[in-house]
Design a protein around this motif. Sequence first.
Motif, PDB file in Angstrom:
ATOM      1  N   LEU A 107       8.902   4.746  -9.891  1.00 37.21           N
ATOM      2  CA  LEU A 107       8.801   5.833 -10.864  1.00 37.21           C
ATOM      3  C   LEU A 107       7.685   6.785 -10.440  1.00 37.21           C
ATOM      4  N   GLY A 108       6.599   6.235  -9.935  1.00 34.15           N
ATOM      5  CA  GLY A 108       5.487   7.046  -9.421  1.00 34.15           C
ATOM      6  C   GLY A 108       5.628   7.240  -7.920  1.00 34.15           C
ATOM      7  N   THR A 109       4.828   8.140  -7.380  1.00 28.27           N
ATOM      8  CA  THR A 109       4.832   8.423  -5.943  1.00 28.27           C
ATOM      9  C   THR A 109       4.221   7.255  -5.177  1.00 28.27           C
ATOM     10  N   SER A 110       4.491   7.159  -3.888  1.00 33.78           N
ATOM     11  CA  SER A 110       3.849   6.136  -3.069  1.00 33.78           C
ATOM     12  C   SER A 110       2.363   6.458  -2.932  1.00 33.78           C
ATOM     13  N   LEU A 111       1.526   5.442  -3.070  1.00 29.05           N
ATOM     14  CA  LEU A 111       0.084   5.645  -2.907  1.00 29.05           C
ATOM     15  C   LEU A 111      -0.399   5.046  -1.577  1.00 29.05           C
ATOM     16  N   GLN A 112       0.557   4.679  -0.716  1.00 27.11           N
ATOM     17  CA  GLN A 112       0.187   4.130   0.580  1.00 27.11           C
ATOM     18  C   GLN A 112      -0.555   5.194   1.405  1.00 27.11           C
ATOM     19  N   SER A 113      -1.681   4.807   1.994  1.00 25.15           N
ATOM     20  CA  SER A 113      -2.513   5.706   2.810  1.00 25.15           C
ATOM     21  C   SER A 113      -3.040   6.904   2.016  1.00 25.15           C
ATOM     22  N   TYR A 114      -3.170   6.750   0.713  1.00 26.71           N
ATOM     23  CA  TYR A 114      -3.596   7.849  -0.160  1.00 26.71           C
ATOM     24  C   TYR A 114      -4.895   8.489   0.325  1.00 26.71           C
ATOM     25  N   GLY A 115      -5.909   7.658   0.618  1.00 34.06           N
ATOM     26  CA  GLY A 115      -7.212   8.193   1.033  1.00 34.06           C
ATOM     27  C   GLY A 115      -7.205   8.687   2.464  1.00 34.06           C
ATOM     28  N   LYS A 116      -6.352   8.078   3.276  1.00 31.99           N
ATOM     29  CA  LYS A 116      -6.254   8.482   4.682  1.00 31.99           C
ATOM     30  C   LYS A 116      -5.713   9.912   4.755  1.00 31.99           C
ATOM     31  N   VAL A 117      -4.769  10.206   3.907  1.00 28.91           N
ATOM     32  CA  VAL A 117      -4.130  11.520   3.911  1.00 28.91           C
ATOM     33  C   VAL A 117      -5.037  12.579   3.266  1.00 28.91           C
ATOM     34  N   ARG A 118      -5.704  12.215   2.176  1.00 25.73           N
ATOM     35  CA  ARG A 118      -6.432  13.245   1.409  1.00 25.73           C
ATOM     36  C   ARG A 118      -7.914  13.345   1.717  1.00 25.73           C
ATOM     37  N   GLY A 119      -8.488  12.320   2.327  1.00 26.39           N
ATOM     38  CA  GLY A 119      -9.926  12.323   2.565  1.00 26.39           C
ATOM     39  C   GLY A 119     -10.693  11.981   1.310  1.00 26.39           C
ATOM     40  N   GLN A 120     -12.013  12.119   1.388  1.00 22.97           N
ATOM     41  CA  GLN A 120     -12.866  11.693   0.265  1.00 22.97           C
ATOM     42  C   GLN A 120     -13.760  12.822  -0.236  1.00 22.97           C
ATOM     43  N   SER A 121     -13.289  14.058  -0.164  1.00 25.62           N
ATOM     44  CA  SER A 121     -14.107  15.180  -0.639  1.00 25.62           C
ATOM     45  C   SER A 121     -14.353  15.041  -2.137  1.00 25.62           C
ATOM     46  N   GLU A 122     -15.373  15.730  -2.607  1.00 24.36           N
ATOM     47  CA  GLU A 122     -15.737  15.633  -4.026  1.00 24.36           C
ATOM     48  C   GLU A 122     -14.568  16.007  -4.957  1.00 24.36           C
ATOM     49  N   PRO A 123     -13.850  17.104  -4.685  1.00 27.87           N
ATOM     50  CA  PRO A 123     -12.711  17.432  -5.557  1.00 27.87           C
ATOM     51  C   PRO A 123     -11.627  16.349  -5.562  1.00 27.87           C
ATOM     52  N   ILE A 124     -11.413  15.695  -4.421  1.00 21.52           N
ATOM     53  CA  ILE A 124     -10.398  14.628  -4.357  1.00 21.52           C
ATOM     54  C   ILE A 124     -10.856  13.403  -5.158  1.00 21.52           C
ATOM     55  N   TYR A 164     -10.664   2.041  -4.399  1.00 23.33           N
ATOM     56  CA  TYR A 164      -9.576   1.317  -3.723  1.00 23.33           C
ATOM     57  C   TYR A 164      -8.593   2.303  -3.073  1.00 23.33           C
ATOM     58  N   LEU A 165      -8.314   3.413  -3.759  1.00 22.98           N
ATOM     59  CA  LEU A 165      -7.381   4.402  -3.197  1.00 22.98           C
ATOM     60  C   LEU A 165      -8.028   5.229  -2.091  1.00 22.98           C
ATOM     61  N   LEU A 166      -9.344   5.430  -2.154  1.00 23.81           N
ATOM     62  CA  LEU A 166      -9.979   6.395  -1.244  1.00 23.81           C
ATOM     63  C   LEU A 166     -10.795   5.782  -0.107  1.00 23.81           C
ATOM     64  N   ASP A 167     -11.324   4.582  -0.278  1.00 23.09           N
ATOM     65  CA  ASP A 167     -12.219   4.028   0.751  1.00 23.09           C
ATOM     66  C   ASP A 167     -11.452   3.804   2.068  1.00 23.09           C
ATOM     67  N   PRO A 168     -12.003   4.301   3.181  1.00 27.53           N
ATOM     68  CA  PRO A 168     -11.321   4.101   4.469  1.00 27.53           C
ATOM     69  C   PRO A 168     -11.131   2.614   4.799  1.00 27.53           C
ATOM     70  N   ALA A 169     -12.000   1.740   4.256  1.00 23.93           N
ATOM     71  CA  ALA A 169     -11.887   0.306   4.553  1.00 23.93           C
ATOM     72  C   ALA A 169     -10.843  -0.389   3.683  1.00 23.93           C
ATOM     73  N   SER A 170     -10.376   0.290   2.641  1.00 22.20           N
ATOM     74  CA  SER A 170      -9.425  -0.331   1.720  1.00 22.20           C
ATOM     75  C   SER A 170      -8.092  -0.600   2.421  1.00 22.20           C
ATOM     76  N   PRO A 171      -7.486  -1.774   2.165  1.00 21.71           N
ATOM     77  CA  PRO A 171      -6.205  -2.108   2.807  1.00 21.71           C
ATOM     78  C   PRO A 171      -5.102  -1.087   2.512  1.00 21.71           C
ATOM     79  N   ILE A 172      -5.261  -0.311   1.452  1.00 22.35           N
ATOM     80  CA  ILE A 172      -4.218   0.677   1.137  1.00 22.35           C
ATOM     81  C   ILE A 172      -4.228   1.808   2.177  1.00 22.35           C
ATOM     82  N   ASN A 173      -5.349   1.947   2.886  1.00 22.39           N
ATOM     83  CA  ASN A 173      -5.453   3.004   3.899  1.00 22.39           C
ATOM     84  C   ASN A 173      -5.312   2.482   5.328  1.00 22.39           C
ATOM     85  N   GLN A 174      -4.848   1.232   5.479  1.00 27.89           N
ATOM     86  CA  GLN A 174      -4.691   0.672   6.844  1.00 27.89           C
ATOM     87  C   GLN A 174      -3.271   0.908   7.346  1.00 27.89           C
TER      88      GLN A 174
END
Length: 174
Positions: A107-124, A164-174
């Motif tokens: 129902l929701g969008t895929s959040l796989q690699s969410y932080g890898k794609v968007r980065g960790q800028s303050e607005p994000i 969890y969504l944004l940290d480069p070390a998080s498994p969601i961004n591997q």
Amino acid sequence: MAESFLPGPGQDLSRLQQDDTQKDCTTTRGKPGDALAEAIRAREARNMAYPEGGRLLGDWKAGQKIFNDGFGYRIGSFIPSNPNAVRGGNCYACHQGEKKEVAFGNLGTSLQSYGKVRGQSEPIVKYTYEKIYNAKVYNACSNMPRLGHKGILSPKQVADLTAYLLDPASPINQ
Ligand code: HEC
């Protein structure tokens, strides 16, 4: 009323009463139009809350547990004698997440690699925190539960999910 609908211990019947935003989204069948959508978003934004100290990036390992925890709105957590029962986010019910997890809703969008794609800028970081806290601040009639706004998750838990969504070390961004 059928017996199964009688309130059990700790059941939160206030959930059956629509608030103004839910009413607006029901009466317009999820298509409120620009002016009403803006009014809904403004109303929802008034109740935004942040963790103590204002750190929107928490502990991704704690966030991973919350993301996985299927007890999104567990009835027992409303038992007055157990006010501290921890609730989860039930995110996999609607979102794809880590590669190794094969059971997820769409129902929701895929959040796989969410932080890898968007980065960790303050607005994000801010967008991600606020979106999880109350999705309707950005999308007036979103189908995503307002997890922070409704008190299902605490601001600290929302910050853990944000990490969890944004940290480069998080498994969601591997
Ligand atoms: C009942 C289904 C549902 C659940 C449960 C749910 N979401 Fe969502 N989520 C959605 C939908 C639908 C969207 C897309 C529409 C929107 O943006 O409002 C979305 C959008 C998002 C977005 C924005 C994605 C983007 O590309 O900008 C994030 C981030 C997000 N969800 C995180 C979460 C997290 C974290 C959890 C668990 C705590 C969660 N969601 C639980 C349905 C859900």
